[in-house]
Every structure is written in structure tokens, then in C-alpha cells.
Design a protein around this motif. Structure first.
Motif, PDB file in Angstrom:
ATOM      1  N   CYS A   1      -7.617   8.352   9.879  1.00 32.86           N
ATOM      2  CA  CYS A   1      -6.460   7.457   9.722  1.00 32.86           C
ATOM      3  C   CYS A   1      -6.859   6.005   9.983  1.00 32.86           C
ATOM      4  CB  CYS A   1      -5.324   7.892  10.644  1.00 32.86           C
ATOM      5  SG  CYS A   1      -4.556   9.432  10.105  1.00 32.86           S
ATOM      6  N   ASN A   2      -7.707   5.776  10.978  1.00 31.70           N
ATOM      7  CA  ASN A   2      -8.157   4.404  11.229  1.00 31.70           C
ATOM      8  C   ASN A   2      -8.925   3.852  10.037  1.00 31.70           C
ATOM      9  OD1 ASN A   2      -6.968   4.248  13.733  1.00 31.70           O
ATOM     10  ND2 ASN A   2      -8.772   5.052  14.808  1.00 31.70           N
TER      11      ASN A   2
ATOM     12  N   LYS B   1       0.845  -1.204   0.000  1.00 25.17           N
ATOM     13  CA  LYS B   1       0.000   0.000   0.000  1.00 25.17           C
ATOM     14  C   LYS B   1       0.876   1.249   0.000  1.00 25.17           C
ATOM     15  CE  LYS B   1      -3.432   0.150   3.030  1.00 25.17           C
ATOM     16  NZ  LYS B   1      -4.174  -0.114   4.298  1.00 25.17           N
TER      17      LYS B   1
ATOM     18  N   LEU C   1       0.146   6.816   9.650  1.00 23.42           N
ATOM     19  CA  LEU C   1      -0.028   5.653   8.762  1.00 23.42           C
ATOM     20  C   LEU C   1       1.271   4.935   8.420  1.00 23.42           C
ATOM     21  CD1 LEU C   1      -2.723   6.829   6.191  1.00 23.42           C
ATOM     22  CD2 LEU C   1      -3.024   5.716   8.400  1.00 23.42           C
ATOM     23  N   GLU C   2       2.408   5.440   8.888  1.00 23.47           N
ATOM     24  CA  GLU C   2       3.653   4.919   8.316  1.00 23.47           C
ATOM     25  C   GLU C   2       3.918   3.455   8.643  1.00 23.47           C
ATOM     26  OE1 GLU C   2       6.883   7.447   9.344  1.00 23.47           O
ATOM     27  OE2 GLU C   2       6.517   7.306  11.483  1.00 23.47           O
ATOM     28  N   ASP C   3       3.322   2.939   9.700  1.00 24.49           N
ATOM     29  CA  ASP C   3       3.533   1.512   9.990  1.00 24.49           C
ATOM     30  C   ASP C   3       2.626   0.602   9.152  1.00 24.49           C
ATOM     31  OD1 ASP C   3       5.444   2.154  11.814  1.00 24.49           O
ATOM     32  OD2 ASP C   3       4.076   2.098  13.537  1.00 24.49           O
ATOM     33  N   ASP C   4       1.593   1.172   8.559  1.00 22.97           N
ATOM     34  CA  ASP C   4       0.627   0.353   7.825  1.00 22.97           C
ATOM     35  C   ASP C   4       0.771   0.444   6.308  1.00 22.97           C
ATOM     36  OD1 ASP C   4      -1.668  -0.650   9.906  1.00 22.97           O
ATOM     37  OD2 ASP C   4      -0.678   1.182  10.563  1.00 22.97           O
ATOM     38  N   PHE C   5       1.619   1.340   5.869  1.00 25.68           N
ATOM     39  CA  PHE C   5       1.863   1.499   4.430  1.00 25.68           C
ATOM     40  C   PHE C   5       3.355   1.326   4.218  1.00 25.68           C
ATOM     41  CE2 PHE C   5      -2.210   3.279   5.080  1.00 25.68           C
ATOM     42  CZ  PHE C   5      -2.870   3.360   3.862  1.00 25.68           C
ATOM     43  N   ASP C   6       3.770   0.999   3.015  1.00 25.80           N
ATOM     44  CA  ASP C   6       5.210   0.800   2.854  1.00 25.80           C
ATOM     45  C   ASP C   6       5.820   1.523   1.664  1.00 25.80           C
ATOM     46  OD1 ASP C   6       4.804  -2.710   2.014  1.00 25.80           O
ATOM     47  OD2 ASP C   6       4.057  -0.893   1.094  1.00 25.80           O
TER      48      ASP C   6
ATOM     49  N   LYS D   1      -6.365   3.000   7.307  1.00 26.81           N
ATOM     50  CA  LYS D   1      -5.651   1.758   7.647  1.00 26.81           C
ATOM     51  C   LYS D   1      -6.505   0.531   7.335  1.00 26.81           C
ATOM     52  CE  LYS D   1      -3.119   3.634  11.627  1.00 26.81           C
ATOM     53  NZ  LYS D   1      -3.016   3.611  13.103  1.00 26.81           N
ATOM     54  N   SER D   2      -7.806   0.661   7.519  1.00 26.06           N
ATOM     55  CA  SER D   2      -8.700  -0.505   7.393  1.00 26.06           C
ATOM     56  C   SER D   2      -8.997  -0.875   5.938  1.00 26.06           C
ATOM     57  CB  SER D   2     -10.020  -0.226   8.111  1.00 26.06           C
ATOM     58  OG  SER D   2     -10.823   0.684   7.349  1.00 26.06           O
TER      59      SER D   2
ATOM     60  N   ASN E   1      -8.035  -1.576   1.917  1.00 31.16           N
ATOM     61  CA  ASN E   1      -6.940  -2.130   1.123  1.00 31.16           C
ATOM     62  C   ASN E   1      -6.690  -1.274  -0.116  1.00 31.16           C
ATOM     63  OD1 ASN E   1      -5.023  -3.992   1.329  1.00 31.16           O
ATOM     64  ND2 ASN E   1      -6.350  -5.767   0.986  1.00 31.16           N
TER      65      ASN E   1
END
Lengths: 243, 243
Positions: free
Chosen positions: A130-131, A3, A166-171, A134-135, A137
Motif C-alpha cells: 500500500c505504501n 487517482k 488507500l482511501e485517503d490517497d485516492f479519490d 500511495k507513492s 502517480n
């Protein structure tokens, strides 16, 4: 799935981004997207963003609340403006509001033509937004409305706040995401001080909306995520991800 | 006179700026404007920037040195490229070089159509460039060449370095100047580390130009200020402010 988050620093650059499968967050924190968030949170049925007073006045006499402002002043004969203080529960619950906002409307229309979904971001709904992101896709484009197609600091700082969350959930983060986040980290302890220190142009001071600025820089006082459906901004149901 | 500095974060935004009476500094630090600065400093008579290999090869057989690169690789049959290490005194003194640089050429041509003067900036000539800009009674636009019209960090950091040096001599800075300077202050102790830490996209690593990057981030190893005259970049005579 990999993501990605990208930050589009002004609407003038939006054609550089593939957003057909993305959620686009429109950001115009002083004051359009803050007032929209607050109004939807307070029970407004819908908010219709328009680009100018002429378009706004076309809705006159049809049961809408008109936020008809020109150069920051409420148009004579109307009593409702763009200040978030106009968007209290008593004033907006169950109503549909037509809001004049040049930069915000432009950004919304540009995104709406191509994006998978267009939602509204402001400091007022940072965490809930943000939540939601994150949820899902989906890739995310943070679209700063800017000021007459120019870069501005306040929208960039909010984009940076989202990137931080969001940085931990996107790369994948592009260079403008990195810059926005680093600027936010510099400013976050006192956003208002940073904006005023930085605005050598006195752009903000000239607008004479000091109370509004303080209000718009509050974090997480709202739970609503406005989403664009046709020409109308309405509450998103985060559980369904759609309406 | 109230002198102003503005930063144009990508060539795609240049139409937003009034530059008819301004000095425009074109910035493409990895690697075009660094190689240009170093080449002119080492005695190149002129450097002609072109947008692609086809345009470059039109100059073949006419006594020019051709820096013909496609996708970062020197075209077969040529032995001179865009790396600053090609621009040593032994190789370039008295020569005219044709340099292929997509982003840099675009920025130069856009600025050249309208600006009072177009000069070249890089970390290699930071101080001499800033002293020149201080000495002139002109507004300054720092034009980041970016990457395919996108914002990039390395050009923005250099713009921030110029803003830092000029802030006592100018009295208007736009929001992008403020952002660029603050990012530079974060990065200045180790520019290379900042760029690599930040470039989650690995854009720089993919280019495989590590030695060139280290070279281009050196401060003040050159005294030359290249200036655009027609289609040619030639040495500016700072005493006269013109050629």
C-alpha cells in the motif's frame, strides 16, 4: 491528478478495465500470491508462475525448484509444493522456483499483456504494498484471481484491505471497491472465522490446507513486493519504482 | 433434494453457471425490473424488453406503448419512459409495453437461452418472489444485470435480500451469495443512504432519477411476478408455477 482504484472481481472481467497506464495488483491469497511474496521475501531470485504441471515439469533438470502440484497434491517424485511453508529462506534463497498455479497464472498473464506494471499482493505484504501504491502517480486495479473465473471471498477481502488503506490517497472507487472494503471491515477482526463461516460450500475445508490458510492470513510479515518482469516474478525496488 | 442458490454478479459471468434446470431471477432494480414488476402488477398485459431505441421504435404504430429512452431521456415525440411512475394502472392496464433497457435486456436474453424459467425480481415484489422460489423444487440463480457488464451495488443488494429470505430453505450458497447477503445486512436499514454513501462515482446522482430510486427501493408493494415467455414478460400464476 485524480487517482482511482478499481477492483476486478474475477479475471473474466478484466477486459472491462483500461489498465494501460495502471499498476495491477494480482491477488490469489490462497495460496499462490502468499507463497510468492514469502519466497521473494526470503531471498528467492525469481519465481516463474505456470498454469499446469506439464508446463512446470518442462523446467525439470535445469536447476530450478519445481512446485509441481496437481489438485493440491505434490506430484510424485517432487518434494516441493505450493504451501508457503515450502518457501523458507533455507529452501529458496538464491533459487528460482517454478510454481504451478492455475488461477494466479491466468490473472498474471492477462494483466501482463496490457498493464503498465504488475505486482503481487497478499496479506503478508499489505502495508509495504500500500505504501508503494500511495507513492506512485498511477491508477490501481486490484485483480482478484478468484476460483475458475468465479468470485471468491478471500481475494475480495484482501482487495478490501487495500482499499481501506488507500482511501485517503485516492479519490475514485468503483462499486466493487466499496463492496470489497465493506466486506473486509466485517471480516477483519477474524478473517479465518469469516472465511470458514461463510464458505458454505466447504470449498476451503475440502482443500485440507488449514495450516496454510492460517499462515496466509497473517498481516505484514514480509517486506517484499514481487513484480512481474517478462515471465519472472522478481523483487521490486520500491525506491526506484522499477527494477 | 439439495437446493442451491448462486449469485451471478454480472451477465458477463453467466456462462460459468449450469442453469438448464434452474429458475433464473433477473435483477436490474434501477430501474428496469422495478418498472416491469410495477407495470405487470398494475395490469399490463405484457412487457417486451428491447436493447435500444432503434429496436423499440420498430414497434411504433402497432398499438404498443413505447418506453423509448436514450441515455435516460425520453426520445422526442414520445411521452412514456422507463420511470416506474409511467407504469401506473391508468397508463398500462391491458396494454403491451415495449421497454428500452440495455443491461436488463442483455441479462434476460442470456438467461432465456438456457434456463428452465426466467422471472423478474425487484424490491417491489421481494416477498412474493421468495415465497414462489421456496415453493419450487429448483435451484436458483440470481442474475444481476449490473452496469455495462460491471458489478453494481444496487442489484447485488437485492440479491442479498433474496438470499436472506431463502437461507433456511436452501442449503448451498456460493461465495457471491454470502457476500451479497452480508452487504444487504449492512445496508438494509437505509438502502438509499447506503447506495449514495457508497457511490463515490456519483453514478446514481448523475442519472438524475432520485424520485425513481426512492420508489424502486420500496419493499413489497407488488404481488406480481413477471415471467419471460418468448420475448414477452407476462404475469406468472404462482399456483401453477407456469402460465
Amino acid at each position: 491528478m485524480r487517482k482511482k482504484i478499481e477492483v476486478c472481481l474475477t479475471p473474466a472481467l478484466i477486459d472491462l478495465y483500461d489498465i494501460e497506464a495502471s499498476i495491477v495488483v494480482v491477488i490469489d491469497v490462497l495460496r499462490a500470491t502468499s507463497s510468492i511474496t514469502y519466497g521473494i521475501d526470503n531471498g528467492a531470485e525469481a519465481i516463474i508462475p505456470v498454469a499446469n504441471v506439464e508446463d512446470c515439469l518442462k523446467y525439470d533438470g535445469k536447476g530450478y525448484l519445481l512446485a509441481a502440484e496437481r489438485n493440491g497434491e505434490v506430484v510424485e517424485g517432487y518434494d516441493f509444493g505450493n504451501s508457503p511453508f515450502s518457501y523458507t529462506t533455507e529452501k529458496v534463497k538464491g533459487k528460482t522456483i517454478v510454481l504451478t498455479t492455475t488461477n494466479g497464472t491466468k490473472a498474471l498473464h492477462l494483466a501482463h499483456k496490457r498493464a503498465h506494471q504488475v505486482v503481487i499482493g497478499s496479506f503478508l505484504n499489505l502495508d509495504v504494498l500500500c505504501n508503494y501504491l500511495k507513492s506512485q502517480n498511477k491508477d490501481v486495479l486490484l485483480l482478484c484471481a478468484g476460483w475458475k473465473d468465479q468470485f471468491n471471498l478471500e481475494d475480495t477481502l484482501f482487495a478490501g484491505a487495500v482499499v481501506e488503506e488507500l482511501e485517503d490517497d485516492f479519490d475514485f472507487f468503483d462499486d466493487s471497491s466499496v463492496a470489497a472494503k465493506d466486506l473486509y471491515m466485517l471480516a477483519k477482526n477474524d478473517l479465518r472465522k469469516y472465511l470458514y463461516k461463510s464458505s458454505h460450500s466447504s470449498r476451503l475445508a475440502k482443500l485440507n490446507i488449514e495450516e496454510d490458510v492460517v499462515f496466509c492470513l497473517q498481516l505484514n510479515i514480509c517486506k517484499a513486493i514481487p513484480v512481474l518482469k517478462g515471465e519472472r516474478l522478481v523483487p521490486l525496488n520500491p525506491l526506484k519504482g522499477t527494477l
